[in-house]
Design an enzyme around this catalytic site. Structure first.
Site, PDB file in Angstrom:
ATOM      1  N   LYS A 181       0.943  -1.316  -0.208  1.00 17.15           N
ATOM      2  CA  LYS A 181      -0.172  -0.046   0.095  1.00 17.15           C
ATOM      3  C   LYS A 181       0.936   1.199  -0.160  1.00 17.15           C
ATOM      4  O   LYS A 181       1.656   1.397   0.739  1.00 17.15           O
ATOM      5  CB  LYS A 181      -0.966  -0.117   1.285  1.00 17.15           C
ATOM      6  CG  LYS A 181      -2.060   1.056   0.985  1.00 17.15           C
ATOM      7  CD  LYS A 181      -2.596   1.634   2.309  1.00 17.15           C
ATOM      8  CE  LYS A 181      -1.851   2.745   3.036  1.00 17.15           C
ATOM      9  NZ  LYS A 181      -1.961   4.054   2.526  1.00 17.15           N
ATOM     10  N   GLU A 386       9.962  15.088  15.993  1.00 21.75           N
ATOM     11  CA  GLU A 386      10.329  15.265  14.334  1.00 21.75           C
ATOM     12  C   GLU A 386       9.675  15.917  13.577  1.00 21.75           C
ATOM     13  O   GLU A 386       8.155  15.996  13.695  1.00 21.75           O
ATOM     14  CB  GLU A 386       9.924  13.560  13.925  1.00 21.75           C
ATOM     15  CG  GLU A 386      10.466  13.385  12.248  1.00 21.75           C
ATOM     16  CD  GLU A 386      10.404  11.849  12.036  1.00 21.75           C
ATOM     17  OE1 GLU A 386       9.403  11.239  12.369  1.00 21.75           O
ATOM     18  OE2 GLU A 386      11.099  11.496  11.402  1.00 21.75           O
TER      19      GLU A 386
END
Ligand code: NDP
Length: 478
Positions: A181, A386
């Site tokens: 995917k 992050e």
């Protein structure tokens, strides 16, 4: 001085984008029951309508992959599998320009990077693994040489084709079949790759591509017919997957987030280091899990490095990703832009000093100017989380031990960089750093033969090299 360049746009006439795409299941195109749009993040133009994979689509893909594994792929010798991989690699090279333009349109990254990094490295991964397909018993792997069977693979949007290559090439070389995917915002090069599989005559069902969103990914993770999951993406989703897979027999590899430290010692060659810092954080708009997003500077040279860095950042060309002069392209999505804005606002609110390059941003699309924060402390969110954008947090140190302590003070452990003229500094620091990949006097260099992966919350397992092969063979640790 800044040179004026005439625009040098790459032509998009080389790519043909269909208005609607189905899934690629058992070698055929299967239209989905619902669709979503894939847009060009540089212009917000709708590029195509992509099928949203349901649990039934995933089930059909898993059945096709199982059938292909049982009836064709597992019956082939390694040498025969290798021939298909070589063929795929060569076709990717032949269609390199098409892949590069499509990747840039769908992802927003500069054509210079998709053309010179993403596409050649993707082909290199297929060439490298093609070579291993008939030599697994000589690879010195600490596993059996038997494949798992059907592998579910879920990849992110930052390097759509390259992450596909990192996943599909070792899986096929070791004799597994695949249900993959791509990320919701960047499906197009995976769908072009499906055409390459057809062109290469790959047996039906060996590679299946189901497009969709997180629910499609979750259907893959939870499907009982899958033997191994390989995931690259955020640490949060990685944790969800680890929980889902824990009570099953599925094998699992996770490539998750990072907050890479780029340490500059006082004796480093400053001009080269500044180039390395720029490459470390502004490559691919900073949408890089191993980005050097924390710059840790020795105090004695901090002012000089920052002055030169700002001068250099003012020369970064931000704009049309299809222009061959562009250094920094578009942010991949409105959601990612909102996340970058939220974290940078938190940096200011927490007292760090913000400086952004003086560049004009296009009106349409998603853009963020190259930015640095100085006076960052370990407690700031921009030092811990992050950001996944063109934003650098700068910390300083006095002693080498302090640099290591700051570098390791993170839940992540994916990458680090060291800049020093002294080999002894480099060797010493390398042994202290808790990071899976450490570059010395360079940054963001990748090679299919080199294992990539992290410590702590950056993931489990390695991709690439012989270690990456092991992960696709039975007997690998969960
Ligand atoms: P995600 O981890 O959400 O996405 C990665 C892949 O997982 C995508 O294909 C995504 O599908 C899929 N996915 C999402 N939810 C699930 C689920 N519950 N089960 C299975 N698969 C799922 O990353 P995002 O794209 O949302 O990015 C968020 C943040 O993650 C970024 O800001 C960045 O910090 C970090 N990130 C890190 C990456 C890395 O390489 N380390 C790569 C990408 C992001 P879909 O795209 O359809 O949501």
């Amino acid at each position: 001085m800044n040179f004026e360049y005439a625009a040098a746009p790459e032509s998009r006439s080389v790519v043909k984008i269909d208005p609607v795409y189905g899934h690629f299941i058992n070698g055929k195109w299967v239209n989905g029951s619902a669709h979503f749009n894939s847009i060009n993040p540089a212009t917000e133009e709708v590029l195509s309508s992509i099928s949203l994979g349901t649990a039934a689509d995933v089930d059909a893909a898993v059945k096709a992959a199982r059938n292909a594994f049982d009836k064709s792929w597992s019956k082939l010798s390694g040498g025969e599998r290798g021939k298909y991989l070589f063929r795929i690699a060569r076709i990717m090279q032949e269609r390199a320009r098409e892949f590069a333009v499509l990747e840039t349109l769908d992802n927003g990254k500069p054509i210079r990077e998709s053309r010179d990094v993403d596409v050649p490295l993707s082909a290199a991964h297929f060439f490298y693994h093609a070579g291993w397909a008939d030599k697994l018993e000589y690879a010195g792997v600490e596993t059996t040489t038997a494949p798992h069977g059907v592998v579910g693979q879920i990849i992110p949007w930052n390097f759509p084709l390259l992450m596909l290559a990192w996943k599909v090439a070792p899986a096929l070389a070791t004799g597994n079949t695949v249900v993959l995917k791509p990320a919701e915002t960047t499906s197009l090069t995976a769908l072009l790759f499906a055409q390459v599989c057809q062109q290469a005559g790959l047996p039906d069902g060996v590679v299946n591509i189901v497009t969709g969103d997180g629910s499609t990914g979750s259907a893959i993770v939870n499907h009982p017919g899958i033997d191994k999951i390989a995931f690259t993406g955020s640490t949060d989703v990685g944790k969800l997957i680890a929980r889902a897979v824990a009570p099953t027999n599925k094998s699992l590899t996770l490539e998750l987030g990072g907050k890479g430290a780029n340490i500059v010692f006082g004796d480093a060659a400053i001009d080269e280091t500044v180039e390395g810092i720029v490459n470390g954080i502004f490559f691919n708009q900073g949408h890089v899990c191993c980005a050097g997003s924390r710059l840790i500077l020795q105090e004695s040279i901090a002012d000089e490095v920052l002055e030169k860095l700002k001068r250099r950042m003012d020369k970064i060309r931000v704009g049309d990703p299809l222009d061959k002069n562009t250094d920094l392209g578009a942010i991949n999505s409105a959601e990612q832009l909102a996340k970058i804005r939220e974290l940078t606002a938190a940096g200011e609110a927490e007292g760090a000093g913000r400086w952004s390059a003086n560049c004009e941003l296009p009106e349409n699309g998603f853009w963020f100017a190259p930015t640095i924060f100085t006076g960052v402390t370990q407690a700031h969110r921009i030092a811990r989380e992050e950001i996944f954008g063109p934003v650098l947090s700068v910390l300083t140190f006095r002693t080498p031990a302090e640099a290591i302590e700051k570098a390791n003070n993170t839940p992540f452990g994916l990458s680090a960089g060291i800049w020093s003229e002294k080999g002894s500094n480099i060797l010493w620091a390398t042994q202290q750093l808790r990071a899976g990949v450490i570059w010395a006097n360079t940054f963001n260099k990748f090679d299919p033969a080199s294992p990539f992966g992290g410590y702590k919350e950056s993931g489990w397992g390695r991709e690439g090299g012989r270690h990456g092969l092991s992960a696709y063979l039975k007997g690998s640790a969960k």
